[in-house]
Write a protein that holds these residues in place. Structure first.
Motif, PDB file in Angstrom:
ATOM      1  N   TYR A 236       8.295  20.455 -22.724  1.00  0.00           N
ATOM      2  CA  TYR A 236       7.370  19.505 -23.354  1.00  0.00           C
ATOM      3  C   TYR A 236       6.042  20.150 -23.747  1.00  0.00           C
ATOM      4  O   TYR A 236       5.242  19.551 -24.452  1.00  0.00           O
ATOM      5  CB  TYR A 236       7.113  18.293 -22.454  1.00  0.00           C
ATOM      6  CG  TYR A 236       6.727  18.612 -21.027  1.00  0.00           C
ATOM      7  CD1 TYR A 236       5.450  19.060 -20.708  1.00  0.00           C
ATOM      8  CD2 TYR A 236       7.641  18.455 -19.989  1.00  0.00           C
ATOM      9  CE1 TYR A 236       5.096  19.347 -19.412  1.00  0.00           C
ATOM     10  CE2 TYR A 236       7.292  18.743 -18.680  1.00  0.00           C
ATOM     11  CZ  TYR A 236       6.021  19.183 -18.392  1.00  0.00           C
ATOM     12  OH  TYR A 236       5.686  19.470 -17.091  1.00  0.00           O
TER      13      TYR A 236
ATOM     14  N   THR B 286      -1.059  11.198 -21.715  1.00  0.00           N
ATOM     15  CA  THR B 286       0.224  10.560 -21.995  1.00  0.00           C
ATOM     16  C   THR B 286       1.060  10.521 -20.722  1.00  0.00           C
ATOM     17  O   THR B 286       0.822  11.288 -19.787  1.00  0.00           O
ATOM     18  CB  THR B 286       0.991  11.327 -23.094  1.00  0.00           C
ATOM     19  OG1 THR B 286       2.213  10.650 -23.397  1.00  0.00           O
ATOM     20  CG2 THR B 286       1.325  12.748 -22.649  1.00  0.00           C
ATOM     21  N   THR B 287       2.038   9.626 -20.721  1.00  0.00           N
ATOM     22  CA  THR B 287       3.023   9.592 -19.627  1.00  0.00           C
ATOM     23  C   THR B 287       4.419   9.947 -20.139  1.00  0.00           C
ATOM     24  O   THR B 287       5.396   9.781 -19.410  1.00  0.00           O
ATOM     25  CB  THR B 287       3.056   8.195 -18.990  1.00  0.00           C
ATOM     26  OG1 THR B 287       3.338   7.217 -19.995  1.00  0.00           O
ATOM     27  CG2 THR B 287       1.733   7.871 -18.324  1.00  0.00           C
ATOM     28  N   ASP B 288       4.504  10.406 -21.363  1.00  0.00           N
ATOM     29  CA  ASP B 288       5.786  10.726 -21.993  1.00  0.00           C
ATOM     30  C   ASP B 288       5.833  12.199 -22.377  1.00  0.00           C
ATOM     31  O   ASP B 288       5.028  12.654 -23.198  1.00  0.00           O
ATOM     32  CB  ASP B 288       5.974   9.849 -23.240  1.00  0.00           C
ATOM     33  CG  ASP B 288       7.316  10.065 -23.925  1.00  0.00           C
ATOM     34  OD1 ASP B 288       8.251  10.559 -23.252  1.00  0.00           O
ATOM     35  OD2 ASP B 288       7.422   9.758 -25.122  1.00  0.00           O
ATOM     36  N   PRO B 289       6.684  13.023 -21.760  1.00  0.00           N
ATOM     37  CA  PRO B 289       7.769  12.626 -20.838  1.00  0.00           C
ATOM     38  C   PRO B 289       7.337  12.580 -19.374  1.00  0.00           C
ATOM     39  O   PRO B 289       8.034  12.067 -18.540  1.00  0.00           O
ATOM     40  CB  PRO B 289       8.796  13.731 -21.057  1.00  0.00           C
ATOM     41  CG  PRO B 289       7.963  14.937 -21.375  1.00  0.00           C
ATOM     42  CD  PRO B 289       6.802  14.432 -22.165  1.00  0.00           C
TER      43      PRO B 289
END
Length: 426
Positions: free
Chosen positions: A13, A130-133
Motif C-alpha cells: 500500500y 486514511t483507514t484504507d487499507p
C-alpha cells in the motif's frame, strides 16, 4: 514514474496512488491540488523499539504541479505512520482510540494551539489520514527542518535539553488553557474526545491489555529487585510486593480520577525521549523542540505530562538535583504567556506543584513501566517490539534485560526512596 527497488519488502500500500493522494490532499489543505509523481523512494524511518504501536516509513518524492501556465517541479520528504491490525497492536490501537485521537489532535487541536501562540509549532504538518487499507497518517518530515531524535541509550537528557522541553510543555499547556477559555464548545469537545490517555475507562479491567502491560512491569521490578539488586532496601521491596494485588486499581484510580479544583490542560500524554525531536543552534545547543505521536493525548491535570517527562527524560543527575528548577522553568513560561493574554486565574507555582502531587502516582507508573525502556542497555538479538511486551516468554526475556540494566537500577533505587518518602508505596 519510477520507484526504487528496495532491499527490504515494504507494504504494497506504500505506492504511487497513496503518495499522490497525500500530496494532493495536503499540499494546500483544505484545497486540493493536482500533482504528477515522477519518482518516490521508500525507506524505514525508525529503528526497532523506537515506535511501539506503529510502523514508520520515510518517503522521498519528486513531483510536479501546475502553477498558472507553468508546471513546477519540486521534491518533498514525508513520514508515513502505519498502525496495523496485526499481532497484539491492532486491538490495543483500537482500545486506546489511538488513530482517531492522533488525527483529531494534529488536524483540529494543534493548529489552534499554534494560532494562539503566534505560529509556534508543536507538531509536524499532517498531509493525509486514511483507514484504507490500514490506519495511516502521513506527515511532513521534521528531519528536513533539522529536528532530530536524541540518543536514548545515553541514559537521559541534560539540563539544557530538559529545560527546553519544559518551556515547550508550558507553551502547549498555556495555549490549551487559552483555547478552552475562549471557546466553550471546544472545551466541551476536548473533554469528550480527550477523555483518557493510557487507560480507556470504558474497557473492563480484565480485558484491558494496556493495564496488564503496566501491571506486569511491577511484577518484573519486584522479581529483579529481589533476585538481582544486591543491597537494595528490603523494606521497599516488601512494600512493592504488598502493592501488587492492588496495583491495577491504583493505576485506574490515578489515571481516571475526576476533579473540579486545580486547572486542566491538553496533555501530550506520552512525553518520553523518542516522542521529542530537537532542533539545534550553531553551537549544538537545543533551540526548539517538537512533539510527535499524539496517540495518548488527554484533557486533564498537567500532572500527566509533568510527572511523566520529569521521570523519563532527564539524566540521573538532572532528575535528582535539578527537578525543582525544571518545574520553575515550566511555571515561569506558563505564567508569562497567560498574563500576556490577560488570562484571569493564572496558576501559581504552588498550583503547579499541587497538580504534580495530584498525579504523582503516574510518576510511579512511568518509572516502573516506561523508564526501563528509556534506560535499556542495547543488546542484539532481543525482540523489543510491542508484541514482545505482551508475549509472555518474550516479555520475560525483555524485562530481565531492562530491569537489570545498571542505569535503570541506579535511577530507580533513588526514585523508589523518594516515592516511599512521599507515601506513594503505602
Amino acid at each position: 514514474m519510477s520507484a526504487s527497488k528496495p532491499k527490504v519488502l515494504f507494504p504494497a500500500y506504500l505506492n504511487e496512488a497513496l503518495v499522490r493522494e497525500a500530496l494532493e490532499s495536503g499540499l494546500e489543505y483544505p484545497a486540493r491540488t493536482s500533482v504528477n509523481i515522477d519518482q518516490f523512494i521508500v525507506r524505514t524511518a525508525t529503528s526497532a523499539g523506537d515506535n511501539y504501536l506503529s510502523d514508520v516509513f520515510r518517503v522521498w518524492v519528486r513531483f510536479s504541479r501546475k502553477s498558472g501556465l507553468d508546471r513546477l517541479e519540486d521534491e518533498i520528504s514525508l513520514i508515513v505512520k502505519c498502525m496495523p491490525d496485526t499481532g497484539f497492536r491492532g486491538p490495543v490501537i483500537g482500545m486506546l482510540n489511538a488513530y482517531e485521537k492522533e488525527v483529531y489532535m494534529v488536524r483540529n487541536v494543534v493548529p489552534e494551539l499554534s494560532r494562539l501562540m503566534n505560529g509556534e509549532k508543536f507538531a509536524a504538518k499532517i498531509f493525509y489520514a486514511t483507514t484504507d487499507p490500514i490506519r495511516m497518517i502521513i506527515f511532513q518530515d521534521l528531519k528536513v527542518l533539522e529536528f532530530t531524535m536524541a540518543d536514548r541509550t545515553l541514559g537521559g537528557l541534560d539540563y539544557s535539553h530538559c529545560s527546553t522541553i519544559m518551556r515547550k510543555i508550558a507553551k502547549f499547556h498555556a495555549a490549551s488553557m487559552l483555547l478552552a477559555n475562549s471557546n466553550k464548545p471546544m472545551a466541551a469537545e476536548l473533554t469528550k474526545r480527550l477523555e483518557y490517555g493510557f487507560l480507556n475507562p470504558h474497557i473492563p479491567l480484565e480485558d484491558n491489555t494496556m493495564l496488564d502491560i503496566l501491571a506486569n512491569g511491577l511484577t518484573s521490578l519486584v522479581t529483579c529487585a529481589e533476585k538481582h539488586w544486591t543491597g537494595f532496601n528490603p523494606k521497599i521491596v516488601a512494600k512493592l510486593k504488598r502493592m501488587m494485588p492492588h496495583y491495577k486499581a491504583r493505576i485506574q484510580s490515578c489515571l481516571n480520577q475526576k476533579f473540579s479544583n486545580g486547572y486542566k490542560v491538553v496533555n501530550h500524554g506520552d512525553l518520553w525521549i523518542n516522542n521529542i525531536l530537537f532542533q539545534y543552534d550553531a553551537n549544538g545547543s537545543p533551540k526548539d523542540v517538537m512533539f510527535v505521536d499524539y496517540q495518548l493525548s488527554c484533557y486533564t491535570s498537567p500532572g500527566i505530562d509533568l510527572n511523566y517527562s520529569l521521570v523519563n527524560c532527564p539524566t540521573y543527575e538532572v532528575r535528582e538535583n535539578r527537578r525543582d528548577e525544571l518545574v520553575n522553568v515550566y511555571h515561569t513560561t506558563l505564567k508569562a504567556i497567560l498574563k500576556a493574554a490577560d488570562y484571569r486565574d493564572v496558576p501559581t507555582l504552588e498550583d503547579v506543584r499541587n497538580e504534580i502531587r495530584r498525579m504523582s502516582f503516574f510518576g510511579v507508573i512511568a518509572a516502573v513501566s516506561i523508564l526501563p525502556i528509556v534506560m535499556m542497555d542495547t543488546s542484539s538479538g532481543v525482540d523489543i517490539s510491542f508484541d514482545a511486551l505482551v508475549d509472555e516468554h518474550k516479555a520475560d526475556q525483555l524485562r530481565l534485560l531492562q530491569y537489570n540494566g545498571e542505569r535503570y537500577r541506579k535511577s530507580m533505587s533513588v526514585l523508589l526512596e523518594r516515592f516511599d518518602r512521599e507515601g506513594l508505596l503505602d
